[in-house]
Design a protein around this motif. Structure first.
Motif, PDB file in Angstrom:
ATOM      1  N   LYS A 141     -16.488   7.218  -0.563  1.00 31.11           N
ATOM      2  CA  LYS A 141     -16.455   6.923  -2.002  1.00 31.11           C
ATOM      3  C   LYS A 141     -16.098   8.178  -2.800  1.00 31.11           C
ATOM      4  O   LYS A 141     -15.326   8.116  -3.775  1.00 31.11           O
ATOM      5  N   LEU A 142     -16.671   9.318  -2.411  1.00 32.97           N
ATOM      6  CA  LEU A 142     -16.353  10.565  -3.116  1.00 32.97           C
ATOM      7  C   LEU A 142     -14.879  10.911  -2.954  1.00 32.97           C
ATOM      8  O   LEU A 142     -14.223  11.318  -3.928  1.00 32.97           O
ATOM      9  N   ALA A 145     -12.769   8.870  -5.152  1.00 37.29           N
ATOM     10  CA  ALA A 145     -12.907   9.265  -6.555  1.00 37.29           C
ATOM     11  C   ALA A 145     -12.265  10.623  -6.840  1.00 37.29           C
ATOM     12  O   ALA A 145     -12.342  11.113  -7.968  1.00 37.29           O
ATOM     13  N   GLY A 220     -19.232  17.189  -6.709  1.00 36.06           N
ATOM     14  CA  GLY A 220     -19.629  15.872  -6.239  1.00 36.06           C
ATOM     15  C   GLY A 220     -21.016  15.960  -5.657  1.00 36.06           C
ATOM     16  O   GLY A 220     -21.585  17.041  -5.492  1.00 36.06           O
ATOM     17  N   VAL A 234     -26.357  13.747 -12.151  1.00 38.90           N
ATOM     18  CA  VAL A 234     -25.264  13.262 -13.007  1.00 38.90           C
ATOM     19  C   VAL A 234     -25.007  14.244 -14.153  1.00 38.90           C
ATOM     20  O   VAL A 234     -23.859  14.579 -14.472  1.00 38.90           O
ATOM     21  N   SER A 242     -18.236  13.280  -9.351  1.00 41.11           N
ATOM     22  CA  SER A 242     -18.811  11.987  -8.966  1.00 41.11           C
ATOM     23  C   SER A 242     -20.027  12.185  -8.077  1.00 41.11           C
ATOM     24  O   SER A 242     -20.085  13.127  -7.290  1.00 41.11           O
ATOM     25  N   ALA A 244     -22.318   9.786  -5.353  1.00 37.18           N
ATOM     26  CA  ALA A 244     -22.508   8.535  -4.626  1.00 37.18           C
ATOM     27  C   ALA A 244     -23.999   8.333  -4.428  1.00 37.18           C
ATOM     28  O   ALA A 244     -24.684   9.186  -3.863  1.00 37.18           O
ATOM     29  N   PHE A 261     -21.078  10.820 -19.214  1.00 35.33           N
ATOM     30  CA  PHE A 261     -19.940   9.946 -18.933  1.00 35.33           C
ATOM     31  C   PHE A 261     -18.828  10.101 -19.967  1.00 35.33           C
ATOM     32  O   PHE A 261     -17.643  10.111 -19.619  1.00 35.33           O
ATOM     33  N   VAL A 266     -17.649  11.748 -15.885  1.00 33.33           N
ATOM     34  CA  VAL A 266     -18.177  11.713 -14.524  1.00 33.33           C
ATOM     35  C   VAL A 266     -18.364  10.280 -14.047  1.00 33.33           C
ATOM     36  O   VAL A 266     -18.318   9.330 -14.836  1.00 33.33           O
ATOM     37  N   ASN A 267     -18.606  10.128 -12.746  1.00 33.69           N
ATOM     38  CA  ASN A 267     -18.735   8.806 -12.138  1.00 33.69           C
ATOM     39  C   ASN A 267     -20.028   8.699 -11.335  1.00 33.69           C
ATOM     40  O   ASN A 267     -20.356   9.595 -10.554  1.00 33.69           O
ATOM     41  N   LEU A 268     -20.734   7.581 -11.533  1.00 31.80           N
ATOM     42  CA  LEU A 268     -21.891   7.246 -10.724  1.00 31.80           C
ATOM     43  C   LEU A 268     -21.477   6.084  -9.824  1.00 31.80           C
ATOM     44  O   LEU A 268     -21.180   4.995 -10.307  1.00 31.80           O
ATOM     45  N   LEU A 269     -21.417   6.326  -8.522  1.00 31.16           N
ATOM     46  CA  LEU A 269     -20.847   5.386  -7.570  1.00 31.16           C
ATOM     47  C   LEU A 269     -21.945   4.781  -6.705  1.00 31.16           C
ATOM     48  O   LEU A 269     -22.668   5.499  -6.009  1.00 31.16           O
TER      49      LEU A 269
END
Length: 330
Positions: A141-142, A145, A220, A234, A242, A244, A261, A266-269
């Motif tokens: 996933k990382l 992303a 990450g 985060v 990101s 995960a 965000f 940024v991304n929270l997966l």
């Protein structure tokens, strides 16, 4: 076939739960196309919850936990599998409300099983188990992303646990700069041997929870603990970074805000390894058996038999497990 030994979690007269090694019969197993002689399983946090009576995991007792199993097909009613095939079963309902891998036999739907990849033995597959599969999915996933080995430091929380330890080793193998977080300061040498370049103690990640943003640090992260630590991670991601998320040992909730965000992009997966389509699981198992195969897996693992399992369950519930626990079913 016939009689076999299994760990059974059961409720006592006063509502307390205990684990016992009992004799069972394959005729009592649930319906399914495959009867599998289990050679190895592994101990995960979810197994410990089931074994201690957590009805959010397992609704009815007595019950045999074990969300992982690797073994040999002894009977099959489908053409895709034959007697003697070596197979892996992880996730779905195994060990939750279906008798699981802490028994010498399981009976499951064929749709839950995949043939052992040529690059992994049954033992190696269970040293990884659901924890290794989850770690691989987090790293994947990382990568998807945009977190690359040259992006900057990647944090792994709960790094001495099953998912965390495999994630540290895998990220290091792939050339990432790995920073490992743990509450076990005495395990620094273990984490460095897996490939961590730096150790961060858990209490450092708990600081600054009242602030909407924290200093940018991580390109990450793989978070195995959840809770407010997750959102502190985060808040500490670099621009476009990101994390995960796959665990909850520190809690299922956290205090959040939108600033990381909308100011840092940024991304929270979210990562799930339980209900994942079998074709996706198979693809990740192939990866873990080939280009992502980890050498020296034994440095990650403690091996136990059925009779040592209750003690290992108590240890993981007390936060004392380090690395992976392999369960030998012989």
């Amino acid at each position: 076939m016939g009689k076999f030994m299994a760990l059974q979690a059961r409720e006592g007269a006063e509502g307390e739960f205990e684990q016992a090694i009992v004799e069972r019969d394959t005729n009592d197993l649930p319906a399914g196309e495959l009867l599998i002689r289990v050679r190895y399983s592994s101990l995960n946090y979810k197994d410990a919850l089931s074994a201690s009576g957590n009805r959010g995991v397992t609704k009815q007792f007595p019950h045999t936990p074990g969300i992982d199993a690797a073994g040999v097909v002894e009977a099959s009613s489908v053409a895709e599998f034959g007697v003697g095939d070596e197979v892996i079963v992880t996730g779905y309902d195994l060990g939750m409300n279906t008798a699981g891998g802490f028994g010498q036999y399981i009976r499951v739907p064929a749709a839950w099983a995949l043939k052992r990849p040529a690059g992994l033995s049954l033992r190696e597959a269970m040293v990884l188990g659901t924890a290794g599969l989850t770690a691989g999915l987090c790293v994947d996933k990382l990568e998807q992303a945009g977190v690359a080995a040259d992006s900057g430091p990647v944090l792994v929380t709960g790094a001495t646990g099953g998912v965390g330890s495999v994630a540290v080793a895998l990220l290091a193998k792939l050339g990432y700069q790995v920073v490992a977080s743990t509450g076990k300061a005495e395990q620094g040498a273990f984490l460095e041997a897996l490939g961590a370049e730096r150790i961060v103690l858990r209490n450092e990640l708990q600081e600054g929870g009242e602030r909407p943003l924290l200093k940018e640090q991580w390109a990450g992260a793989v978070d195995t603990v959840g809770g407010d630590i997750l959102f502190n991670v985060v808040k500490s991601l670099r621009y476009g970074g990101s994390v995960a998320c796959c665990g909850l040992t520190a809690g299922v909730g956290f205090k959040a805000n939108v600033l990381p965000f909308i100011l840092r992009g940024v991304n929270l997966l979210g990562v799930d390894s339980v209900e994942l389509p079998l074709v996706v699981k198979a693809s990740m198992w192939d990866k873990l058996s080939l280009q992502w195969k980890l050498e020296g897996l034994d440095r990650l693992v403690t091996e136990v038999g059925l009779r040592q399992l209750p003690e290992a369950i108590r240890a993981i519930l007390a936060g004392q497990q380090v690395g992976r626990v392999l369960v030998r079913l012989d």
